[in-house]
Motif scaffolding. Structure first.
Motif, PDB file in Angstrom:
ATOM      1  N   LEU A 102       0.825  -1.195   0.000  1.00  0.00           N
ATOM      2  CA  LEU A 102       0.000   0.000   0.000  1.00  0.00           C
ATOM      3  C   LEU A 102       0.869   1.258   0.000  1.00  0.00           C
ATOM      4  O   LEU A 102       2.085   1.196   0.200  1.00  0.00           O
ATOM      5  CB  LEU A 102      -0.924   0.006   1.219  1.00  0.00           C
ATOM      6  N   ASP A 103       0.243   2.398  -0.235  1.00  0.00           N
ATOM      7  CA  ASP A 103       0.961   3.670  -0.293  1.00  0.00           C
ATOM      8  C   ASP A 103       1.573   4.012   1.065  1.00  0.00           C
ATOM      9  O   ASP A 103       1.091   3.576   2.115  1.00  0.00           O
ATOM     10  CB  ASP A 103       0.005   4.795  -0.717  1.00  0.00           C
ATOM     11  N   ASP A 104       2.620   4.813   1.027  1.00  0.00           N
ATOM     12  CA  ASP A 104       3.322   5.232   2.228  1.00  0.00           C
ATOM     13  C   ASP A 104       2.367   5.947   3.183  1.00  0.00           C
ATOM     14  O   ASP A 104       1.701   6.917   2.809  1.00  0.00           O
ATOM     15  CB  ASP A 104       4.478   6.153   1.841  1.00  0.00           C
ATOM     16  N   GLN A 105       2.292   5.469   4.415  1.00  0.00           N
ATOM     17  CA  GLN A 105       1.421   6.070   5.422  1.00  0.00           C
ATOM     18  C   GLN A 105       2.070   7.262   6.129  1.00  0.00           C
ATOM     19  O   GLN A 105       1.411   7.951   6.914  1.00  0.00           O
ATOM     20  CB  GLN A 105       1.051   5.020   6.477  1.00  0.00           C
ATOM     21  N   GLU A 106       3.369   7.452   5.879  1.00  0.00           N
ATOM     22  CA  GLU A 106       4.136   8.522   6.532  1.00  0.00           C
ATOM     23  C   GLU A 106       3.976   8.450   8.056  1.00  0.00           C
ATOM     24  O   GLU A 106       3.803   9.456   8.749  1.00  0.00           O
ATOM     25  CB  GLU A 106       3.705   9.898   6.006  1.00  0.00           C
ATOM     26  N   THR A 107       4.027   7.234   8.562  1.00  0.00           N
ATOM     27  CA  THR A 107       3.883   6.966   9.994  1.00  0.00           C
ATOM     28  C   THR A 107       4.928   5.935  10.393  1.00  0.00           C
ATOM     29  O   THR A 107       5.034   4.880   9.765  1.00  0.00           O
ATOM     30  CB  THR A 107       2.479   6.422  10.320  1.00  0.00           C
ATOM     31  N   SER A 108       5.673   6.239  11.456  1.00  0.00           N
ATOM     32  CA  SER A 108       6.690   5.294  11.926  1.00  0.00           C
ATOM     33  C   SER A 108       6.104   4.426  13.041  1.00  0.00           C
ATOM     34  O   SER A 108       5.352   4.903  13.895  1.00  0.00           O
ATOM     35  CB  SER A 108       7.920   6.038  12.436  1.00  0.00           C
ATOM     36  N   VAL A 109       6.462   3.151  13.008  1.00  0.00           N
ATOM     37  CA  VAL A 109       5.971   2.196  14.003  1.00  0.00           C
ATOM     38  C   VAL A 109       7.146   1.355  14.486  1.00  0.00           C
ATOM     39  O   VAL A 109       7.905   0.825  13.679  1.00  0.00           O
ATOM     40  CB  VAL A 109       4.895   1.256  13.415  1.00  0.00           C
ATOM     41  N   VAL A 110       7.286   1.240  15.806  1.00  0.00           N
ATOM     42  CA  VAL A 110       8.259   0.309  16.362  1.00  0.00           C
ATOM     43  C   VAL A 110       7.493  -0.904  16.872  1.00  0.00           C
ATOM     44  O   VAL A 110       6.512  -0.778  17.602  1.00  0.00           O
ATOM     45  CB  VAL A 110       9.100   0.953  17.486  1.00  0.00           C
ATOM     46  N   VAL A 111       7.912  -2.085  16.418  1.00  0.00           N
ATOM     47  CA  VAL A 111       7.296  -3.337  16.853  1.00  0.00           C
ATOM     48  C   VAL A 111       8.293  -4.054  17.756  1.00  0.00           C
ATOM     49  O   VAL A 111       9.368  -4.449  17.313  1.00  0.00           O
ATOM     50  CB  VAL A 111       6.922  -4.229  15.655  1.00  0.00           C
ATOM     51  N   GLU A 112       7.929  -4.184  19.015  1.00  0.00           N
ATOM     52  CA  GLU A 112       8.776  -4.907  19.970  1.00  0.00           C
ATOM     53  C   GLU A 112       8.212  -6.309  20.148  1.00  0.00           C
ATOM     54  O   GLU A 112       7.039  -6.481  20.490  1.00  0.00           O
ATOM     55  CB  GLU A 112       8.795  -4.176  21.317  1.00  0.00           C
ATOM     56  N   HIS A 113       9.034  -7.291  19.885  1.00  0.00           N
ATOM     57  CA  HIS A 113       8.563  -8.660  20.082  1.00  0.00           C
ATOM     58  C   HIS A 113       9.698  -9.574  20.522  1.00  0.00           C
ATOM     59  O   HIS A 113      10.859  -9.176  20.549  1.00  0.00           O
ATOM     60  CB  HIS A 113       7.881  -9.201  18.811  1.00  0.00           C
ATOM     61  N   THR A 114       9.326 -10.774  20.899  1.00  0.00           N
ATOM     62  CA  THR A 114      10.218 -11.818  21.411  1.00  0.00           C
ATOM     63  C   THR A 114      10.766 -11.417  22.780  1.00  0.00           C
ATOM     64  O   THR A 114      10.200 -11.785  23.798  1.00  0.00           O
ATOM     65  CB  THR A 114      11.348 -12.150  20.425  1.00  0.00           C
ATOM     66  N   SER A 115      11.856 -10.650  22.817  1.00  0.00           N
ATOM     67  CA  SER A 115      12.387 -10.098  24.075  1.00  0.00           C
ATOM     68  C   SER A 115      12.490 -11.150  25.173  1.00  0.00           C
ATOM     69  O   SER A 115      12.271 -10.857  26.350  1.00  0.00           O
ATOM     70  CB  SER A 115      11.527  -8.914  24.544  1.00  0.00           C
ATOM     71  N   ALA A 116      12.812 -12.393  24.790  1.00  0.00           N
ATOM     72  CA  ALA A 116      13.013 -13.452  25.782  1.00  0.00           C
ATOM     73  C   ALA A 116      14.239 -13.130  26.622  1.00  0.00           C
ATOM     74  O   ALA A 116      15.223 -12.567  26.130  1.00  0.00           O
ATOM     75  CB  ALA A 116      13.194 -14.802  25.076  1.00  0.00           C
TER      76      ALA A 116
END
Length: 581
Positions: free
Chosen positions: A109-123
């Motif tokens: 899809l087109d650029d949303q011009e929004t930054s997202v940090v996804v934090e996962h796992t972190s065991a």
């Protein structure tokens, strides 16, 4: 094209309601029931029947009469069936779909011009990744991929717990015991090597007499205090253990694959003073109380009965305290923050959100998604005594079982001279790892699942190999054909061709939904439906042997569109798309 068509349908219904002087609100636009022959339908007549004082079919007919299809690019006709207002697409819709899906980036899809940090796992960095936690990196990576496809600027972060008691115990044990005190490592890798010290240390603490245990606990406490005080020597001691363990854990995760843009250590928020700043601000707030020799937050105003302890009596912070500083850092650097957590962390997540609000943050930036556990059937895998099942064990067995399945199918159908031993190894890896990922990500995260080999590796059922085979089949067809630059989509007139075009058209909308809801299983379900629809087309519509040249060219374009669609649907899920199987 589906998203564009849906926008036109919504605009048409809203305009019709305005002309009839009816309230808009929920327009009820949805994919119709199976017995309703339309691409989209609206159930808005149900909602308005009481207000209008007429039965839903009459309301639906009035709405349909108020819509002029000629005003829209992709609306061919509007009719009703009972209470539904039905919308049918124009030939231009199919042409635009076929044309758009010739691009190998179809579905992005087109650029949303929004930054997202996804934090996962972190065991916790205390040893190899366990299979019980495998759902976190698989789900987290798929969520990040969904957001990336949906046009967000995504960073994938692993938050490293390098300041808690477990790490202090690990550091003490590593510095205390010798190689001869330990069993042989299960694998030649740093995490398997060092976990022996951690297990030995915990066993020793459980069995030691009171005086020796007290002396050890004093050493462990001094490590924790050194971290809290920002002592460089202590950071180096802990870092030697944590970094080596992480280097091994990363090798397991990269096999999935689950890769990260950053490993953010919680000690960073001790060293830069931000955790101390959080403590000072919380102490000054009216929600703060000092009880049972600890500073706590009373979060009853937020409907949370359990107090959040943010500072111990000895002056050390807790994981959640440092995580508050971590999240404020996220809010400063990203527009949105997504965290993937096990279901046992729900209370912690609620407390974190409430505490962030107490600190004056806009918590609408934060989204958490929770998952339940992955179980293995009893006797489903061999396990090493005392260690449970590691992720590496699961992946090794997945590849081995996939190789056996590929070899068996080759023996049954006759050996293919074009497949070398390397080809078989490649296919076994792609199918085995893909089966694990798909089987886990295809389920709703909140439902616990039992991983079953026979289901996951079934080439004939709704599984990763079943979908991967569609991509391989598309590649095989296209390898034997010349590419036609121009095609006429209107010659694709059979029910199977039209059904395949319609399911291809929906892919970008499925990406949008999966990203909006943080639910990659939406794409897994779509990919299964796509595979079924493609296989029906393949059975009924000859491609290379089509007698009419125009039909052959159009069907080849449809196969090319299918290859791009299924490859990208699998890519969203982190599953490889084999070119041969």
């Amino acid at each position: 094209m589906f998203r564009a068509f849906r926008a036109e349908v919504e605009a048409a219904i809203e305009a019709a309601l305005d002309s009839l002087e009816l309230p808009t609100g929920d327009l009820g636009v949805e994919e119709p029931p199976e017995d309703v022959p339309a691409t989209l339908a609206s159930s808005v007549a149900f909602r308005l029947a009481g207000e209008v004082g007429a039965p839903p079919p009459k309301v639906a007919a009035d709405i349909a009469d108020a819509i002029d299809p000629s005003e829209y690019a992709y609306v061919e006709a509007v009719d009703t069936q009972g209470p539904y207002v039905n919308f049918h697409v124009t030939p231009a819709y199919d042409e635009a779909t076929l044309d758009a899906a010739q691009d190998d980036g179809y579905g992005r899809l087109d650029d949303q011009e929004t930054s997202v940090v996804v934090e996962h796992t972190s065991a916790n960095p205390t040893g190899p990744v366990h299979v019980g936690r495998a759902r976190n990196p698989i789900l987290g990576d798929a969520i990040a991929r969904c957001l990336d496809y949906a046009g967000y600027d995504v960073e994938r972060h692993y938050y490293v717990n390098d300041a808690g008691r477990q790490v202090a115990v690990f550091t003490w044990a590593y510095e205390t015991f010798d190689e001869e005190d330990l069993p042989e490592p299960e694998r030649d890798r740093p995490d398997y090597d060092l976990v022996r010290y951690y297990r030995k240390g915990n066993q020793w603490l459980d069995e030691a007499d009171a005086d020796r245990a007290e002396a050890a606990e004093a050493e462990i406490e001094s490590i924790m205090q050194g971290l809290e005080a920002g002592d460089d020597e202590t950071f180096e001691r802990v870092g030697r253990v944590v970094d080596r363990v992480l280097s091994g854990m990363r090798q397991s995760l990269e096999r999935l694959p689950a890769v990260f843009d950053a490993f953010v250590k919680e000690t960073e928020f001790i060293r830069d003073g931000s955790a101390e700043d959080v403590v000072a601000r919380l102490k000054a707030d009216d929600h703060s109380v000092y009880e049972e020799d600890a500073w706590q937050l009373d979060l009853s105003d937020y409907g949370i009965e359990k107090h959040l302890v943010f500072l111990r009596s000895d002056g050390t912070t807790l994981y959640t305290t440092r995580d508050l500083a971590h999240h404020e850092w996220k809010f400063e650097n990203f527009d949105r923050a997504v965290t993937v957590l096990g279901e046992d962390h729900k209370l912690q997540a609620e407390q974190l959100r409430a505490a962030l609000d107490v600190l004056g943050n806009d918590t609408s930036q934060l989204q958490s998604t929770f998952y339940s556990w992955v179980n293995l059937p009893e006797g489903g895998m061999s396990t090493r005594e005392g260690t449970g099942v590691d992720l590496d064990d699961l992946l090794d067995e997945a590849i081995a079982r996939a190789r056996d399945e590929v070899e068996s199918r080759l023996d049954t159908r006759g050996r293919d001279d074009d497949l070398s031993a390397d080809d078989i190894d490649r296919i076994a890896h792609q199918v085995g790892i893909g089966a694990v990922r798909y089987d886990i990500v295809s389920k709703q995260p909140t439902k616990s699942i039992t991983f079953e080999w026979e289901r996951a590796l079934d080439f004939e059922a709704q599984s990763a190999p079943y979908i991967q085979y569609v991509h391989a089949r598309c590649c095989g067809i296209l390898d034997e054909a010349d590419v036609e630059e121009t095609v006429d989509a209107s010659v694709l007139s059979t029910p199977e061709e039209r059904a395949l075009l319609r399911v291809i058209a929906r892919f970008p909308a499925q990406v949008e939904q999966a990203a909006d809801d943080l639910e990659p299983h939406v794409i897994a379900t779509y990919a299964r439906e796509f595979a079924e629809t493609f296989n029906a087309f393949y059975r009924e519509c000859p491609v290379l042997s089509a007698e009419d040249a125009e039909v052959r060219a159009a069907r080849l374009a449809l196969v090319r569109a299918s290859r791009h669609t299924v490859a990208n649907a699998l890519d969203v899920l982190g599953v490889e798309a084999p070119t041969s199987m």
